[in-house]
Design an enzyme around this catalytic site. Structure first.
Site, PDB file in Angstrom:
ATOM      1  N   SER A  96       0.829  -1.197   0.000  1.00  0.00           N
ATOM      2  CA  SER A  96       0.000   0.000   0.000  1.00  0.00           C
ATOM      3  C   SER A  96       0.866   1.251   0.000  1.00  0.00           C
ATOM      4  O   SER A  96       1.744   1.409  -0.845  1.00  0.00           O
ATOM      5  CB  SER A  96      -0.950  -0.048   1.200  1.00  0.00           C
ATOM      6  OG  SER A  96      -1.968   0.908   1.101  1.00  0.00           O
ATOM      7  N   ASP A 218     -10.371  -5.626  -3.739  1.00  0.00           N
ATOM      8  CA  ASP A 218      -9.807  -4.734  -2.734  1.00  0.00           C
ATOM      9  C   ASP A 218     -10.596  -3.437  -2.738  1.00  0.00           C
ATOM     10  O   ASP A 218     -10.556  -2.674  -3.702  1.00  0.00           O
ATOM     11  CB  ASP A 218      -8.325  -4.470  -3.045  1.00  0.00           C
ATOM     12  CG  ASP A 218      -7.674  -3.519  -2.052  1.00  0.00           C
ATOM     13  OD1 ASP A 218      -8.325  -3.111  -1.078  1.00  0.00           O
ATOM     14  OD2 ASP A 218      -6.481  -3.195  -2.253  1.00  0.00           O
ATOM     15  N   HIS A 246      -7.517  -5.837   1.304  1.00  0.00           N
ATOM     16  CA  HIS A 246      -6.365  -4.976   1.076  1.00  0.00           C
ATOM     17  C   HIS A 246      -5.067  -5.528   1.670  1.00  0.00           C
ATOM     18  O   HIS A 246      -4.013  -4.934   1.472  1.00  0.00           O
ATOM     19  CB  HIS A 246      -6.657  -3.592   1.673  1.00  0.00           C
ATOM     20  CG  HIS A 246      -5.650  -2.545   1.329  1.00  0.00           C
ATOM     21  ND1 HIS A 246      -5.300  -2.236   0.026  1.00  0.00           N
ATOM     22  CD2 HIS A 246      -4.890  -1.736   2.126  1.00  0.00           C
ATOM     23  CE1 HIS A 246      -4.386  -1.272   0.037  1.00  0.00           C
ATOM     24  NE2 HIS A 246      -4.115  -0.954   1.287  1.00  0.00           N
TER      25      HIS A 246
END
Length: 267
Positions: A96, A218, A246
């Site tokens: 991320s 996601d 995620h």
């Protein structure tokens, strides 16, 4: 101030290895997020784990909202760690926002890095003209309001949405705990920095071989984003894995390992 103390740095694995894997976590996590992935690489690589400043009680004393109002400051911390440990031939593996900060670090000091692995990463979360990041500004404003009004209630509700995998509620519960370990004002400051950032022009400057690993489902990073990165990072290849949520490195570590291994062995 010790860089290694500031970022709670740990060095594991094969100290004689020619290559180093640096693992970077995302928002609401710390280095323990990689617990199921790291063992697969311990024999063949030097492993560096760290916590971003503000991620937990160990690092929050070093958080300064003026310093960390831009993602570049987290990238600078990565470079500090690399320099302190005299690392080279680095594969940076970031989840991320951890992946995006790795991109900024690699742009700044390209010779220090060999390749990049970005897991469910996004250069921009806000929708715009001809770009779908997954969030409207109105939705983000509401998210920030909820964080500010009752952070712990927000964390309890946010975790199951982001983690998905409702058949394994323990995953969301664990994520809610690491989220709640953040100091509320620090979490809000970092969240605003992440969700309001725009690094679309930066990704075009990456020249390293880059593996994009994307979960099929996601809510934080839709498929449109990974296709955008594949198109705009010059040496990118995309691996879509059949997972939900995620945090596939937590929910389906074996699939993430399977995606990473061929890339770092062949490039």
């Amino acid at each position: 101030m010790s860089v290694l103390l500031r970022n709670n740095v740990r060095v594991l694995g094969n100290e004689k290895a020619d290559e180093t894997l640096v693992f970077a976590h995302g928002f609401g996590n710390d280095q323990q997020a990689w617990a199921e992935v790291v063992p697969a690489f311990l024999d063949d690589y030097r492993i560096v784990l760290f916590d971003y400043v503000g991620a937990n009680k160990q690092t929050v004393p070093y958080f300064n909202p003026r310093k960390y109002r831009k993602l570049q400051s987290f990238a600078d911390d990565i470079l500090d760690i690399i320099e302190e440990l005299s690392l080279e031939n680095i594969t940076f593996i970031g989840h991320s926002v951890g992946g995006m900060s790795g991109i900024l670090a690699a742009i700044q000091e390209p010779a220090w890095f060999s390749r990049l692995v970005l897991l469910n990463a996004s250069p921009r979360y806000v929708n715009g003209d001809d770009y779908y990041g997954g969030f409207s500004q109105e939705v983000l404003n509401e998210l920030f309001t909820q964080m500010e009004s009752n952070f712990y209630a927000w964390a309890s509700g946010f975790a199951p949405t982001i983690m998905a995998n409702p058949d394994r509620p323990q995953l969301a519960s664990a994520y809610a705990q690491t989220l709640s370990a953040m100091r509320p004002d620090v979490a809000l400051s970092i969240a605003k920095m992440i969700f309001q950032s725009d690094h679309r022009t930066d990704v075009e400057r990456v020249r390293h071989p880059t593996l994009l690993i994307q979960a099929k489902d996601d809510v934080a990073v839709p498929m449109e984003v990974c296709y955008y990165l594949e198109k705009h990072i010059p040496n990118a290849e995309l691996s879509i894995i059949d997972t939900q949520g995620h945090h596939p490195h937590i929910s389906d570590a074996d699939k993430v390992i399977k995606a990473i291994k061929p890339f770092i062995n062949l490039n």
